[in-house]
Design a protein around this motif. Structure first.
Motif, PDB file in Angstrom:
ATOM      1  N   VAL A  84       0.839  -1.201   0.000  1.00  0.00           N
ATOM      2  CA  VAL A  84       0.000   0.000   0.000  1.00  0.00           C
ATOM      3  C   VAL A  84       0.871   1.248   0.000  1.00  0.00           C
ATOM      4  CG1 VAL A  84      -1.653   1.337   1.376  1.00  0.00           C
ATOM      5  CG2 VAL A  84      -1.990  -1.116   1.042  1.00  0.00           C
ATOM      6  N   GLY A  85       1.944   1.231   0.764  1.00  0.00           N
ATOM      7  CA  GLY A  85       2.859   2.379   0.773  1.00  0.00           C
ATOM      8  C   GLY A  85       3.532   2.577  -0.570  1.00  0.00           C
ATOM      9  N   LEU A  86       3.936   1.504  -1.215  1.00  0.00           N
ATOM     10  CA  LEU A  86       4.573   1.600  -2.530  1.00  0.00           C
ATOM     11  C   LEU A  86       3.600   2.139  -3.575  1.00  0.00           C
ATOM     12  CD1 LEU A  86       7.067   1.026  -4.272  1.00  0.00           C
ATOM     13  CD2 LEU A  86       6.166  -1.273  -4.627  1.00  0.00           C
ATOM     14  N   VAL A  87       2.357   1.662  -3.551  1.00  0.00           N
ATOM     15  CA  VAL A  87       1.354   2.151  -4.505  1.00  0.00           C
ATOM     16  C   VAL A  87       1.066   3.628  -4.249  1.00  0.00           C
ATOM     17  CG1 VAL A  87      -1.095   1.935  -5.149  1.00  0.00           C
ATOM     18  CG2 VAL A  87       0.313  -0.114  -4.904  1.00  0.00           C
ATOM     19  N   ALA A  88       0.949   4.047  -2.997  1.00  0.00           N
ATOM     20  CA  ALA A  88       0.702   5.456  -2.685  1.00  0.00           C
ATOM     21  C   ALA A  88       1.888   6.323  -3.118  1.00  0.00           C
ATOM     22  CB  ALA A  88       0.436   5.614  -1.194  1.00  0.00           C
ATOM     23  N   TRP A  89       3.092   5.833  -2.901  1.00  0.00           N
ATOM     24  CA  TRP A  89       4.284   6.606  -3.297  1.00  0.00           C
ATOM     25  C   TRP A  89       4.353   6.768  -4.817  1.00  0.00           C
ATOM     26  CZ3 TRP A  89       9.054   4.883  -5.608  1.00  0.00           C
ATOM     27  CH2 TRP A  89      10.069   5.834  -5.615  1.00  0.00           C
ATOM     28  N   LEU A  90       4.030   5.702  -5.552  1.00  0.00           N
ATOM     29  CA  LEU A  90       4.044   5.775  -7.009  1.00  0.00           C
ATOM     30  C   LEU A  90       2.912   6.670  -7.533  1.00  0.00           C
ATOM     31  CD1 LEU A  90       4.850   2.084  -7.970  1.00  0.00           C
ATOM     32  CD2 LEU A  90       6.355   4.059  -8.193  1.00  0.00           C
ATOM     33  N   ALA A  91       1.751   6.635  -6.879  1.00  0.00           N
ATOM     34  CA  ALA A  91       0.617   7.440  -7.334  1.00  0.00           C
ATOM     35  C   ALA A  91       0.838   8.927  -7.057  1.00  0.00           C
ATOM     36  CB  ALA A  91      -0.658   6.967  -6.657  1.00  0.00           C
ATOM     37  N   LEU A  92       1.470   9.243  -5.944  1.00  0.00           N
ATOM     38  CA  LEU A  92       1.688  10.641  -5.574  1.00  0.00           C
ATOM     39  C   LEU A  92       3.000  11.206  -6.090  1.00  0.00           C
ATOM     40  CD1 LEU A  92       0.400  10.486  -1.890  1.00  0.00           C
ATOM     41  CD2 LEU A  92      -0.833  11.293  -3.907  1.00  0.00           C
ATOM     42  N   GLY A  93       3.900  10.362  -6.521  1.00  0.00           N
ATOM     43  CA  GLY A  93       5.230  10.804  -6.915  1.00  0.00           C
ATOM     44  C   GLY A  93       5.353  11.230  -8.293  1.00  0.00           C
TER      45      GLY A  93
END
Length: 57
Positions: free
Chosen positions: A48-57
């Motif tokens: 979930v953290g990786l997906v959020a980082w990729l979506a917001l980055g």
């Protein structure tokens, strides 16, 4: 078949000993699932953290 064959089911004492004997599987305890659950929870948080980082980055 031998002439002196004795059927063990015909002997009451042997049958009772068989019935009263504990099962080996019943006395064994199952391993704890806590490490598996904790590992899956950590993996879910990482994904979930990786997906959020990729979506917001």
């Amino acid at each position: 078949m031998a002439e002196n064959y004795t059927d063990p089911s015909g002997n009451t004492a042997q049958f009772r000993a068989f019935v009263d004997a504990p099962e080996p599987a019943a006395t064994a305890t199952a391993p704890s699932r806590l490490p598996l659950i904790a590992g899956l929870a950590v993996a879910a948080v990482v994904v979930v953290g990786l997906v959020a980082w990729l979506a917001l980055g």
